[in-house]
Design a protein around this motif. Sequence first.
Motif, PDB file in Angstrom:
ATOM      1  N   ASP A 274      -9.485  -2.768   8.843  1.00  0.00           N
ATOM      2  CA  ASP A 274      -8.443  -3.781   8.742  1.00  0.00           C
ATOM      3  C   ASP A 274      -8.642  -4.553   7.440  1.00  0.00           C
ATOM      4  O   ASP A 274      -9.673  -4.468   6.795  1.00  0.00           O
ATOM      5  CB  ASP A 274      -8.385  -4.711   9.954  1.00  0.00           C
ATOM      6  N   VAL A 275      -7.629  -5.279   7.061  1.00  0.00           N
ATOM      7  CA  VAL A 275      -7.607  -5.944   5.759  1.00  0.00           C
ATOM      8  C   VAL A 275      -7.652  -7.448   5.990  1.00  0.00           C
ATOM      9  O   VAL A 275      -6.624  -8.081   6.243  1.00  0.00           O
ATOM     10  CB  VAL A 275      -6.356  -5.545   4.957  1.00  0.00           C
ATOM     11  N   ASP A 276      -8.858  -8.017   5.929  1.00  0.00           N
ATOM     12  CA  ASP A 276      -9.024  -9.453   6.164  1.00  0.00           C
ATOM     13  C   ASP A 276      -9.283 -10.241   4.888  1.00  0.00           C
ATOM     14  O   ASP A 276      -8.998 -11.430   4.824  1.00  0.00           O
ATOM     15  CB  ASP A 276     -10.187  -9.694   7.132  1.00  0.00           C
ATOM     16  N   THR A 277      -9.863  -9.582   3.880  1.00  0.00           N
ATOM     17  CA  THR A 277     -10.288 -10.281   2.667  1.00  0.00           C
ATOM     18  C   THR A 277      -9.810  -9.521   1.431  1.00  0.00           C
ATOM     19  O   THR A 277      -9.448  -8.338   1.519  1.00  0.00           O
ATOM     20  CB  THR A 277     -11.822 -10.383   2.612  1.00  0.00           C
ATOM     21  N   PRO A 278      -9.830 -10.164   0.256  1.00  0.00           N
ATOM     22  CA  PRO A 278      -9.497  -9.432  -0.969  1.00  0.00           C
ATOM     23  C   PRO A 278     -10.373  -8.201  -1.191  1.00  0.00           C
ATOM     24  O   PRO A 278      -9.898  -7.176  -1.689  1.00  0.00           O
ATOM     25  CB  PRO A 278      -9.709 -10.484  -2.060  1.00  0.00           C
ATOM     26  N   ASP A 279     -11.653  -8.278  -0.809  1.00  0.00           N
ATOM     27  CA  ASP A 279     -12.538  -7.115  -0.947  1.00  0.00           C
ATOM     28  C   ASP A 279     -12.069  -5.960  -0.060  1.00  0.00           C
ATOM     29  O   ASP A 279     -12.125  -4.793  -0.466  1.00  0.00           O
ATOM     30  CB  ASP A 279     -13.976  -7.489  -0.594  1.00  0.00           C
TER      31      ASP A 279
ATOM     32  N   TYR B  11      -9.022  -5.368   0.830  1.00  0.00           N
ATOM     33  CA  TYR B  11      -7.807  -4.823   0.221  1.00  0.00           C
ATOM     34  C   TYR B  11      -8.151  -3.914  -0.951  1.00  0.00           C
ATOM     35  O   TYR B  11      -7.596  -2.816  -1.086  1.00  0.00           O
ATOM     36  CB  TYR B  11      -6.900  -5.967  -0.217  1.00  0.00           C
ATOM     37  N   ARG B  12      -9.105  -4.348  -1.771  1.00  0.00           N
ATOM     38  CA  ARG B  12      -9.537  -3.501  -2.883  1.00  0.00           C
ATOM     39  C   ARG B  12     -10.127  -2.189  -2.372  1.00  0.00           C
ATOM     40  O   ARG B  12      -9.897  -1.115  -2.948  1.00  0.00           O
ATOM     41  CB  ARG B  12     -10.545  -4.252  -3.754  1.00  0.00           C
ATOM     42  N   ARG B  13     -10.851  -2.279  -1.289  1.00  0.00           N
ATOM     43  CA  ARG B  13     -11.486  -1.078  -0.741  1.00  0.00           C
ATOM     44  C   ARG B  13     -10.439  -0.056  -0.279  1.00  0.00           C
ATOM     45  O   ARG B  13     -10.560   1.138  -0.579  1.00  0.00           O
ATOM     46  CB  ARG B  13     -12.382  -1.455   0.438  1.00  0.00           C
ATOM     47  N   ILE B  14      -9.431  -0.510   0.438  1.00  0.00           N
ATOM     48  CA  ILE B  14      -8.452   0.465   0.915  1.00  0.00           C
ATOM     49  C   ILE B  14      -7.606   1.006  -0.235  1.00  0.00           C
ATOM     50  O   ILE B  14      -7.178   2.155  -0.204  1.00  0.00           O
ATOM     51  CB  ILE B  14      -7.557  -0.088   2.037  1.00  0.00           C
TER      52      ILE B  14
ATOM     53  N   LEU C 116       0.871  -1.176   0.000  1.00  0.00           N
ATOM     54  CA  LEU C 116       0.000   0.000   0.000  1.00  0.00           C
ATOM     55  C   LEU C 116       0.906   1.223   0.000  1.00  0.00           C
ATOM     56  O   LEU C 116       1.733   1.396   0.903  1.00  0.00           O
ATOM     57  CB  LEU C 116      -0.917   0.024   1.227  1.00  0.00           C
ATOM     58  N   ARG C 117       0.768   2.034  -1.022  1.00  0.00           N
ATOM     59  CA  ARG C 117       1.620   3.215  -1.167  1.00  0.00           C
ATOM     60  C   ARG C 117       3.104   2.855  -1.135  1.00  0.00           C
ATOM     61  O   ARG C 117       3.923   3.556  -0.525  1.00  0.00           O
ATOM     62  CB  ARG C 117       1.306   4.249  -0.089  1.00  0.00           C
ATOM     63  N   GLY C 118       3.440   1.720  -1.737  1.00  0.00           N
ATOM     64  CA  GLY C 118       4.845   1.378  -1.895  1.00  0.00           C
ATOM     65  C   GLY C 118       5.497   0.700  -0.723  1.00  0.00           C
ATOM     66  O   GLY C 118       6.718   0.490  -0.732  1.00  0.00           O
TER      67      GLY C 118
ATOM     68  N   SER D 121      -6.437   5.708  -3.409  1.00  0.00           N
ATOM     69  CA  SER D 121      -6.390   6.372  -4.708  1.00  0.00           C
ATOM     70  C   SER D 121      -7.224   7.648  -4.701  1.00  0.00           C
ATOM     71  O   SER D 121      -6.814   8.685  -5.209  1.00  0.00           O
ATOM     72  CB  SER D 121      -6.884   5.417  -5.802  1.00  0.00           C
ATOM     73  N   THR D 122      -8.405   7.565  -4.079  1.00  0.00           N
ATOM     74  CA  THR D 122      -9.273   8.738  -3.986  1.00  0.00           C
ATOM     75  C   THR D 122      -8.644   9.841  -3.163  1.00  0.00           C
ATOM     76  O   THR D 122      -8.689  11.022  -3.526  1.00  0.00           O
ATOM     77  CB  THR D 122     -10.637   8.351  -3.356  1.00  0.00           C
TER      78      THR D 122
END
Length: 206
Positions: A186-191, A193-196, A26-28, A201-202
């Motif tokens: 928190d990042v538990d699922t692929p969804d 991860y896509r959300r964050i 995320l952000r490098g 990006s926004t």
Amino acid sequence: MTRIGAIVLAAGLSRRMGEAKQFLPLRGKPLFRYAVERAIANDLSPVLLIGGERSEELRRLTSDLPQVEVLDNREYATGMASSLRVGIEAAGGRVDAVLIFLADQPYVPDEVVQALIRTYEETRAEGTKIVRAFYEDTVGHPVLFDASLMEELRQVTGDQGGKDVIVKYKTHTKKVSFDCGDWNLDVDTPDDYRRIQEMDSTNQEQ
């Protein structure tokens, strides 16, 4: 001066993600670096990063951060509690309290860390043993534990972390509330991860 350390739990199996989420970029930089960097930025010491089967990778990815101690949890497959025990054991005798961070929460800001510490320092003499963050009334991390609870935290089992200890000391717990629910993501699922990634990006476009 109050000695407060950090334990960053980064040994999870990430079953719901399908790959080691703590290393997702995320952000490098990998997700786990965000919690580690928050701990360092707020002068927490020691900063204990708990790894599982990929501890050597954690060491490589923190080689530029001499403040970080990467510890091996050989029982990582048994759940979060085993990582917590490793961290608590290493922190024993070195701190007055510890903050427990999750490696998959990149948006916890300095404001949260500082508010938890400030609340602890202001109410410690009144018997406060735990300070918890609430985001839009939803409980989250990091969580601060007074060193007097370390022996009990060494006894925890399973995948619930220090939940039983938190329940036991409910009357000795302070709640610190924040209005931003995104800080608790928190990042538990692929969804997730896509959300964050979309959120990030926004934010960069604004």
